[in-house]
Design an enzyme around this catalytic site. Structure first.
Site, PDB file in Angstrom:
ATOM      1  N   SER A   1       7.043   0.191  -6.245  1.00  0.00           N
ATOM      2  CA  SER A   1       5.911   1.063  -6.585  1.00  0.00           C
ATOM      3  C   SER A   1       6.024   1.582  -8.013  1.00  0.00           C
ATOM      4  O   SER A   1       7.059   2.105  -8.405  1.00  0.00           O
ATOM      5  CB  SER A   1       5.881   2.277  -5.656  1.00  0.00           C
ATOM      6  OG  SER A   1       5.657   1.884  -4.337  1.00  0.00           O
TER       7      SER A   1
ATOM      8  N   HIS B   1       1.193  -1.619  -5.737  1.00  0.00           N
ATOM      9  CA  HIS B   1       1.887  -2.899  -5.640  1.00  0.00           C
ATOM     10  C   HIS B   1       0.890  -3.990  -6.002  1.00  0.00           C
ATOM     11  O   HIS B   1      -0.039  -4.265  -5.254  1.00  0.00           O
ATOM     12  CB  HIS B   1       2.391  -3.143  -4.212  1.00  0.00           C
ATOM     13  CG  HIS B   1       3.615  -2.357  -3.878  1.00  0.00           C
ATOM     14  ND1 HIS B   1       4.871  -2.884  -3.965  1.00  0.00           N
ATOM     15  CD2 HIS B   1       3.759  -1.084  -3.487  1.00  0.00           C
ATOM     16  CE1 HIS B   1       5.755  -1.957  -3.628  1.00  0.00           C
ATOM     17  NE2 HIS B   1       5.104  -0.857  -3.330  1.00  0.00           N
TER      18      HIS B   1
ATOM     19  N   HIS C   1       6.143  -5.000   2.935  1.00  0.00           N
ATOM     20  CA  HIS C   1       6.978  -4.008   3.626  1.00  0.00           C
ATOM     21  C   HIS C   1       6.856  -4.230   5.131  1.00  0.00           C
ATOM     22  O   HIS C   1       5.792  -4.584   5.630  1.00  0.00           O
ATOM     23  CB  HIS C   1       6.498  -2.587   3.345  1.00  0.00           C
ATOM     24  CG  HIS C   1       6.470  -2.217   1.898  1.00  0.00           C
ATOM     25  ND1 HIS C   1       5.451  -2.594   1.074  1.00  0.00           N
ATOM     26  CD2 HIS C   1       7.340  -1.498   1.148  1.00  0.00           C
ATOM     27  CE1 HIS C   1       5.685  -2.119  -0.147  1.00  0.00           C
ATOM     28  NE2 HIS C   1       6.824  -1.462  -0.133  1.00  0.00           N
TER      29      HIS C   1
ATOM     30  N   TYR D   1       6.532  -2.056   7.354  1.00  0.00           N
ATOM     31  CA  TYR D   1       5.517  -1.182   7.978  1.00  0.00           C
ATOM     32  C   TYR D   1       4.094  -1.713   7.839  1.00  0.00           C
ATOM     33  O   TYR D   1       3.194  -1.254   8.520  1.00  0.00           O
ATOM     34  CB  TYR D   1       5.599   0.252   7.427  1.00  0.00           C
ATOM     35  CG  TYR D   1       5.319   0.390   5.941  1.00  0.00           C
ATOM     36  CD1 TYR D   1       4.028   0.264   5.413  1.00  0.00           C
ATOM     37  CD2 TYR D   1       6.355   0.660   5.054  1.00  0.00           C
ATOM     38  CE1 TYR D   1       3.779   0.389   4.064  1.00  0.00           C
ATOM     39  CE2 TYR D   1       6.117   0.796   3.698  1.00  0.00           C
ATOM     40  CZ  TYR D   1       4.826   0.653   3.214  1.00  0.00           C
ATOM     41  OH  TYR D   1       4.584   0.766   1.873  1.00  0.00           O
ATOM     42  N   GLU D   2       3.893  -2.695   6.955  1.00  0.00           N
ATOM     43  CA  GLU D   2       2.537  -3.216   6.784  1.00  0.00           C
ATOM     44  C   GLU D   2       2.135  -4.130   7.943  1.00  0.00           C
ATOM     45  O   GLU D   2       0.973  -4.194   8.308  1.00  0.00           O
ATOM     46  CB  GLU D   2       2.428  -3.989   5.470  1.00  0.00           C
ATOM     47  CG  GLU D   2       2.517  -3.094   4.249  1.00  0.00           C
ATOM     48  CD  GLU D   2       2.511  -3.912   2.967  1.00  0.00           C
ATOM     49  OE1 GLU D   2       1.420  -4.245   2.492  1.00  0.00           O
ATOM     50  OE2 GLU D   2       3.612  -4.216   2.451  1.00  0.00           O
TER      51      GLU D   2
ATOM     52  N   ALA E   1      11.037   2.546  -4.983  1.00  0.00           N
ATOM     53  CA  ALA E   1      10.922   3.997  -5.098  1.00  0.00           C
ATOM     54  C   ALA E   1      11.647   4.568  -3.890  1.00  0.00           C
ATOM     55  O   ALA E   1      11.568   4.004  -2.797  1.00  0.00           O
ATOM     56  CB  ALA E   1       9.460   4.412  -5.085  1.00  0.00           C
TER      57      ALA E   1
ATOM     58  N   MET F   1      11.736   2.578   2.126  1.00  0.00           N
ATOM     59  CA  MET F   1      11.068   1.756   3.136  1.00  0.00           C
ATOM     60  C   MET F   1      11.087   0.260   2.803  1.00  0.00           C
ATOM     61  O   MET F   1      10.276  -0.505   3.326  1.00  0.00           O
ATOM     62  CB  MET F   1       9.614   2.221   3.291  1.00  0.00           C
ATOM     63  CG  MET F   1       9.463   3.709   3.582  1.00  0.00           C
ATOM     64  SD  MET F   1       7.739   4.186   3.684  1.00  0.00           S
ATOM     65  CE  MET F   1       7.873   5.990   3.663  1.00  0.00           C
ATOM     66  N   SER F   2      11.999  -0.164   1.931  1.00  0.00           N
ATOM     67  CA  SER F   2      11.983  -1.588   1.529  1.00  0.00           C
ATOM     68  C   SER F   2      13.400  -2.062   1.260  1.00  0.00           C
ATOM     69  O   SER F   2      14.363  -1.485   1.744  1.00  0.00           O
ATOM     70  CB  SER F   2      11.123  -1.749   0.262  1.00  0.00           C
ATOM     71  OG  SER F   2      11.739  -1.121  -0.835  1.00  0.00           O
TER      72      SER F   2
ATOM     73  N   ASN G   1      11.491  11.579  -5.367  1.00  0.00           N
ATOM     74  CA  ASN G   1      11.470  12.893  -4.696  1.00  0.00           C
ATOM     75  C   ASN G   1      12.834  13.172  -4.082  1.00  0.00           C
ATOM     76  O   ASN G   1      13.619  12.258  -3.848  1.00  0.00           O
ATOM     77  CB  ASN G   1      10.407  12.900  -3.575  1.00  0.00           C
ATOM     78  CG  ASN G   1      10.609  11.777  -2.574  1.00  0.00           C
ATOM     79  OD1 ASN G   1      10.202  10.637  -2.809  1.00  0.00           O
ATOM     80  ND2 ASN G   1      11.253  12.095  -1.467  1.00  0.00           N
TER      81      ASN G   1
ATOM     82  N   HIS H   1       2.088   9.302  -0.784  1.00  0.00           N
ATOM     83  CA  HIS H   1       2.179   8.094  -1.612  1.00  0.00           C
ATOM     84  C   HIS H   1       1.721   8.383  -3.040  1.00  0.00           C
ATOM     85  O   HIS H   1       2.271   7.831  -4.001  1.00  0.00           O
ATOM     86  CB  HIS H   1       1.366   6.966  -0.982  1.00  0.00           C
ATOM     87  CG  HIS H   1       1.589   5.641  -1.646  1.00  0.00           C
ATOM     88  ND1 HIS H   1       2.837   5.060  -1.749  1.00  0.00           N
ATOM     89  CD2 HIS H   1       0.737   4.791  -2.291  1.00  0.00           C
ATOM     90  CE1 HIS H   1       2.747   3.913  -2.403  1.00  0.00           C
ATOM     91  NE2 HIS H   1       1.479   3.737  -2.753  1.00  0.00           N
TER      92      HIS H   1
HETATM   93  N1  HPA Z   1      11.466   8.362   2.036  1.00  0.00           N
HETATM   94  C1  HPA Z   1      11.178   7.066   2.251  1.00  0.00           C
HETATM   95  N2  HPA Z   1      10.637   6.278   1.331  1.00  0.00           N
HETATM   96  C2  HPA Z   1      10.403   6.820   0.118  1.00  0.00           C
HETATM   97  C3  HPA Z   1      10.675   8.163  -0.179  1.00  0.00           C
HETATM   98  C4  HPA Z   1      11.253   8.971   0.850  1.00  0.00           C
HETATM   99  O1  HPA Z   1      11.529  10.177   0.671  1.00  0.00           O
HETATM  100  N3  HPA Z   1      10.306   8.353  -1.465  1.00  0.00           N
HETATM  101  C5  HPA Z   1       9.826   7.175  -1.941  1.00  0.00           C
HETATM  102  N4  HPA Z   1       9.880   6.230  -0.977  1.00  0.00           N
END
Ligand code: HPA
Length: 268
Positions: A28, A59, A81, A83-84, A111, A206-207, A230, A242
């Site tokens: 991302s 993406h 991903h 989750y998609e 990310a 998540m990847s 974050n 997101h």
């Molecule tokens: N958790 C999961 N995936 C993420 C996060 C997170 O805090 N930040 C960016 N992708």
């Protein structure tokens, strides 16, 4: 014809003489790397059988072939991903194509949320190990002995040392640690983050982990860097979204791009 052969045929037609040294998967907000590629040939995933159809904003959906310095790169701008679609093996065919193009190294970017109070948004973290306990292994259903991939050294220490060296030369802090793969797409809860901390996680995302496993089976030497967008759930008052990920990804991506460009420029 298999998807891999069909995708390779499309690539051979558009870039007949192309041979990759390094493959790169952009996470991302990392699309800017593509601007630094010379002699670039862009191929839409839509034209490449077996390549993902990204559904996530931020993406892109392109394979970009070209050079950064003396290094020949094949860059996936956008990934699939779990989750998609609910499948963790969706990057299997694209990674096979990258390997067939000659790439021996694979650099993954993502990310991620940080579990380290000192690794704040805008910082980068080299992934040295991962926890992959919450989603299905991408090799489930594979046959043959090579499905039993040794995961003692999942991330290549030599490439990692090179990236550390480059970051130090640039004066860019580069944390390192263990990345926990959570399936998403919802973010984690504070209790989940506390549990992950006990398990030894330093970052969460998540990847990347399914790709690492698929790539290790294919014999790639893999490195991965998280762009910290974050602090993980429960560690700050900021609500996670997101949009927030994309906004904060801009901060770290500038430095990540600097590291990658210098790393490639010095390679070979
Ligand atoms: N958790 C999961 N995936 C993420 C996060 C997170 O805090 N930040 C960016 N992708």
């Amino acid at each position: 014809m298999s998807n891999v052969k069909a995708a390779l045929a499309v690539i051979k037609q558009m870039a007949p003489a192309f041979n990759a040294d390094v493959a790169l998967v952009l996470g991302s907000g990392m699309g800017g790397v593509v601007d630094a590629i010379s002699e670039a040939i862009h191929i839409n995933y839509a034209d490449l059988p077996g390549f993902p159809r990204p559904t996530v904003e931020g993406h892109g959906g392109k394979l970009v072939l070209g050079r950064i310095g003396a290094v020949s790169v094949a860059v996936m701008q956008g990934r699939a991903h779990y989750y998609e679609h609910g499948r963790s093996d969706l990057m299997a065919e694209p990674l096979e194509v990258l390997r067939e193009l000659g790439a021996g190294q694979l650099i993954l970017t993502n990310a991620a949320g940080s579990l380290l109070a000192e690794a704040t948004p805008g910082n980068l973290m080299l992934i040295t190990d991962h926890i992959s306990l919450f989603g299905p292994n991408p090799l489930i259903g594979y046959h043959g002995a090579d499905r039993f991939v040794d995961m003692n050294v999942p991330y290549d220490p030599e490439i990692g040392a090179g990236l550390h060296h480059t970051a130090a030369e640039l004066g860019v802090p580069l944390f390192e640690g263990t990345y926990a793969w959570c399936t998403g797409p919802s973010f984690e809860t504070p209790a989940e983050i506390r549990a992950l901390r006990v398990m030894g996680a330093d970052a969460v995302g998540m990847s990347t982990v399914p790709e690492n496993i698929l790539a290790r089976r294919l014999g790639f030497r893999v490195a991965a860097i998280s762009n910290i967008t974050n602090l993980a759930a429960g560690m700050s008052k900021t609500a996670l979204s997101h949009e927030q990920t994309l906004e904060m990804a801009k901060e770290g991506s500038a430095n990540l791009i600097r590291i990658l460009l210098r790393y490639f420029a010095q390679a070979r």
